[in-house]
Design a protein around this motif. Structure first.
Motif, PDB file in Angstrom:
ATOM      1  N   HIS A  95      22.500  59.603 -51.742  1.00  0.00           N
ATOM      2  CA  HIS A  95      22.103  60.424 -52.876  1.00  0.00           C
ATOM      3  C   HIS A  95      22.042  59.602 -54.148  1.00  0.00           C
ATOM      4  N   PRO A  96      21.293  60.106 -55.150  1.00  0.00           N
ATOM      5  CA  PRO A  96      21.243  59.427 -56.444  1.00  0.00           C
ATOM      6  C   PRO A  96      22.622  59.417 -57.101  1.00  0.00           C
ATOM      7  N   MET A  97      22.718  58.683 -58.180  1.00  0.00           N
ATOM      8  CA  MET A  97      24.003  58.562 -58.868  1.00  0.00           C
ATOM      9  C   MET A  97      24.558  59.919 -59.259  1.00  0.00           C
TER      10      MET A  97
ATOM     11  N   VAL B  82      26.882  58.487 -49.855  1.00  0.00           N
ATOM     12  CA  VAL B  82      26.793  57.109 -50.334  1.00  0.00           C
ATOM     13  C   VAL B  82      25.927  57.102 -51.579  1.00  0.00           C
ATOM     14  N   SER B  83      26.436  56.492 -52.644  1.00  0.00           N
ATOM     15  CA  SER B  83      25.601  56.286 -53.836  1.00  0.00           C
ATOM     16  C   SER B  83      26.106  55.066 -54.594  1.00  0.00           C
TER      17      SER B  83
ATOM     18  N   ARG C 241      33.894  63.299 -48.562  1.00  0.00           N
ATOM     19  CA  ARG C 241      34.235  62.056 -49.242  1.00  0.00           C
ATOM     20  C   ARG C 241      32.965  61.262 -49.490  1.00  0.00           C
ATOM     21  N   LEU C 242      33.002  60.416 -50.519  1.00  0.00           N
ATOM     22  CA  LEU C 242      31.812  59.669 -50.924  1.00  0.00           C
ATOM     23  C   LEU C 242      32.112  58.176 -50.940  1.00  0.00           C
ATOM     24  N   PHE C 243      31.224  57.394 -50.322  1.00  0.00           N
ATOM     25  CA  PHE C 243      31.319  55.940 -50.390  1.00  0.00           C
ATOM     26  C   PHE C 243      30.745  55.465 -51.719  1.00  0.00           C
ATOM     27  N   SER C 244      31.440  54.532 -52.349  1.00  0.00           N
ATOM     28  CA  SER C 244      30.972  53.920 -53.589  1.00  0.00           C
ATOM     29  C   SER C 244      30.311  52.585 -53.251  1.00  0.00           C
ATOM     30  N   ASP C 245      29.054  52.435 -53.655  1.00  0.00           N
ATOM     31  CA  ASP C 245      28.276  51.235 -53.339  1.00  0.00           C
ATOM     32  C   ASP C 245      27.473  50.798 -54.561  1.00  0.00           C
TER      33      ASP C 245
END
Length: 170
Positions: free
Chosen positions: A54-56, A83-84, A103-107
């Motif tokens: 997804h976008p920021m 993931v964003s 939960r969201l992955f930070s990339d």
């Protein structure tokens, strides 16, 4: 006041498709309380895994996408992770503010989107990329059972089709 924007066609993406193994990666995985380095392969279990690019955080497409996922309750039948390019700090706030159960992955460097062939320049700004919206539904060994990748911006997935695919695998 109505905000208008142009629909932009995105160039073709060279993303993994159904039947291929989703690339593994390790990044900070964030919830509303903490984050830790985790790999995608550690999360894949007996239930389907829905990997959402997804976008920021804070951009209207990300907000709309996660509101829809939350409201549909996909987390009851699948492991749903995002993931964003947003940082762990931004993800923590976003998860808390939106009531996201995933939960969201930070990339921030967008390396995961590059590995998946879905990186694109953000609004034509030199050197700034983010993943184009995409959803990959994975089975227990990271085989891609369903893939949707945006071909224009903004574009949203067919939520009903994803729900059918989750039900098929659950």
């Amino acid at each position: 006041m109505m905000v208008e924007f142009d629909v932009v066609d995105l160039p073709p993406a060279d993303h993994p498709t159904e039947g291929e193994t989703a690339p593994d990666f390790t990044r900070p995985l964030v919830n509303d309380e903490y984050w830790e380095d985790r790999s995608l392969s550690e999360l894949v279990g007996p239930e389907p895994t829905v990997l959402v690019f997804h976008p920021m955080d804070g951009a209207f497409p990300a907000t709309y996408l996660w509101n829809e996922i939350r409201d549909r309750g996909w987390e009851t039948e699948a492991t749903v992770v995002g993931v964003s390019i947003s940082t762990p700090y931004e993800h923590t706030s976003f998860v808390e503010e939106r009531g996201i159960d995933s939960r969201l992955f930070s990339d921030p460097a967008n390396g995961v989107a590059e590995a998946y062939g879905i990186a694109h320049d953000l609004d034509g700004m030199a050197g700034i990329e983010e993943p184009r919206p995409a959803v990959f539904l994975l089975d227990t060994d990271r085989t891609i059972e369903y893939a949707w990748v945006a071909s224009e911006w903004p574009e949203f997935p067919d939520y009903d089709e994803i729900a059918r695919q989750i039900d098929r695998l659950a």
